[in-house]
Enzyme design. Structure first.
Site, PDB file in Angstrom:
ATOM      1  N   ASP A 223       0.834  -1.206   0.000  1.00 56.50           N
ATOM      2  CA  ASP A 223       0.000   0.000   0.000  1.00 56.50           C
ATOM      3  C   ASP A 223       0.869   1.257   0.000  1.00 56.50           C
ATOM      4  OD1 ASP A 223      -2.225  -1.701   0.202  1.00 56.50           O
ATOM      5  OD2 ASP A 223      -2.110  -1.691   2.395  1.00 56.50           O
TER       6      ASP A 223
ATOM      7  N   HIS B   3      -5.475  -3.451   5.366  1.00 55.82           N
ATOM      8  CA  HIS B   3      -4.858  -3.855   4.099  1.00 55.82           C
ATOM      9  C   HIS B   3      -5.898  -4.414   3.137  1.00 55.82           C
ATOM     10  CE1 HIS B   3      -1.663  -4.990   1.414  1.00 55.82           C
ATOM     11  NE2 HIS B   3      -1.914  -6.288   1.515  1.00 55.82           N
TER      12      HIS B   3
END
Length: 339
Positions: free
Chosen positions: A175, A202
């Site tokens: 990310d 996530h």
């Protein structure tokens, strides 16, 4: 990348601490799921890392071939392949770091429940083995859904009496990698100089990039920030769709996993001020697990850092993600506690 990193920052630091460039401390790293789409490029990248002296590659099939291939690379670590449950203990014994990319990739039309039901069982079994064979290892969880697999691992370790909150990490580095890349593209900054913290979880809206804290500062308009946030959250879907059902984010995930493992190894070696975002046990919010900046050291997590100042848009995003993240965490805990 890792060779140059070790020769510069890490290498100089170890020399200051009295280590020679040839006699780096021995570190054994295991990759569980090493024959898969993430595992193979991750094995390659970890073989290139001079901080690794032993690289154990484990999977339920095909690992000897991967190990033989990777072992021919002229770098420091010795590589051994292990295949099947009978050899899992050998793969794990003496490990300092265990990286878990094992599981099935996300495919078009696959729900999070589909992914969860398959991967949760795999993770539960592997963590039981970790608790038995290398209870003090630092565990880097890549297997999705990370928002649930990390709580599963924690519960397994608690039942085994081996849980140390400092040594369990959900790897959310991809990310961060995506946020940096997308931000650099819009801000016209050198991507190598860009830093963007990403907090939360996530998956989907639980991923919250803090572009208000991005450096170098670019003062991008709000509509661009919102678009960058959405693209970061949907990065996995973007890759799945681009691969037209033939895979998910394997190469970029392997890179991100190797970057995080490199930071973990630096921390173990006592390199100061190693900070990465990771999904860990946390008191930053009311949720038991949360991704934020973490200072790494010889024991794993040395300090979980706070969120810092948030924009109004980020404050709204934080409140929006909490219910979904809470549900995912509880789902993992419930699964782990089933007989």
């Amino acid at each position: 990348m890792f060779r140059s990193v070790a020769r510069s920052a890490v290498g100089k630091h170890l020399l200051r601490r009295g280590y020679g460039t040839v006699s780096l401390p021995d570190r054994k790293v295991a990759i569980l799921g090493a024959a898969g789409g993430i595992g193979q490029p991750l094995a390659l990248l970890m073989k290139l890392n001079p901080l690794v002296s032993q690289l154990a590659l484990y999977d339920i099939a095909n690992t000897p071939g991967v190990a033989a291939d990777v072992s021919h690379i002229n770098s420091r670590s010795e590589v051994t392949g292990y295949v099947g449950e009978d050899q899992l203990g050998q793969a794990l014994e003496g490990c300092d770091v265990v990286i878990i990319p094992a599981g099935v990739p996300r495919k078009p039309g696959m729900t999070r429940d589909d992914l969860f039901n398959i991967n949760a069982g795999i993770v539960k079994g592997l963590c039981s083995a970790i608790a038995k064979y290398c209870p003090h290892a630092l565990v880097n969880m890549i297997s999705n859904p990370v928002n649930s697999t990390v709580p599963i691992a924690a519960e397994v370790f608690k039942k085994a009496g081996t849980y140390d909150e400092r040594k369990l990490f959900g790897v959310t580095t991809l990310d961060v990698v995506r946020a940096k890349t997308f931000y650099a593209g819009k801000s016209k900054a050198n991507v190598a100089d860009v830093n963007v913290p990403v907090v939360g979880g996530h998956a989907g809206i639980t991923i919250l990039p803090l572009f208000s804290q991005a450096t170098p500062k670019a003062n991008l308009p709000e509509d661009v920030i919102k678009a960058l946030t959405k693209r970061t959250q949907d990065g996995g879907t973007e890759v799945v769709e681009a691969k037209a059902g033939k895979g998910s984010a394997t190469l970029s995930m392997a890179y991100a996993g190797a970057v995080f493992a490199d930071s973990i190894l630096k921390g173990l070696h006592g390199v100061p001020d190693v900070v990465e975002c990771a999904f860990v046990q946390s008191t930053v919010t009311e949720l038991p697990f949360f991704a934020s900046k973490v200072r790494l050291g010889k024991n794993g997590v040395e300090e979980v850092l706070g969120l810092g100042p948030l924009s109004e848009y980020e404050k709204e995003g934080l409140e929006s993600l909490k219910p979904e993240l809470k549900a995912s965490i509880e789902k993992g805990i419930k699964f782990a506690n089933q007989s």
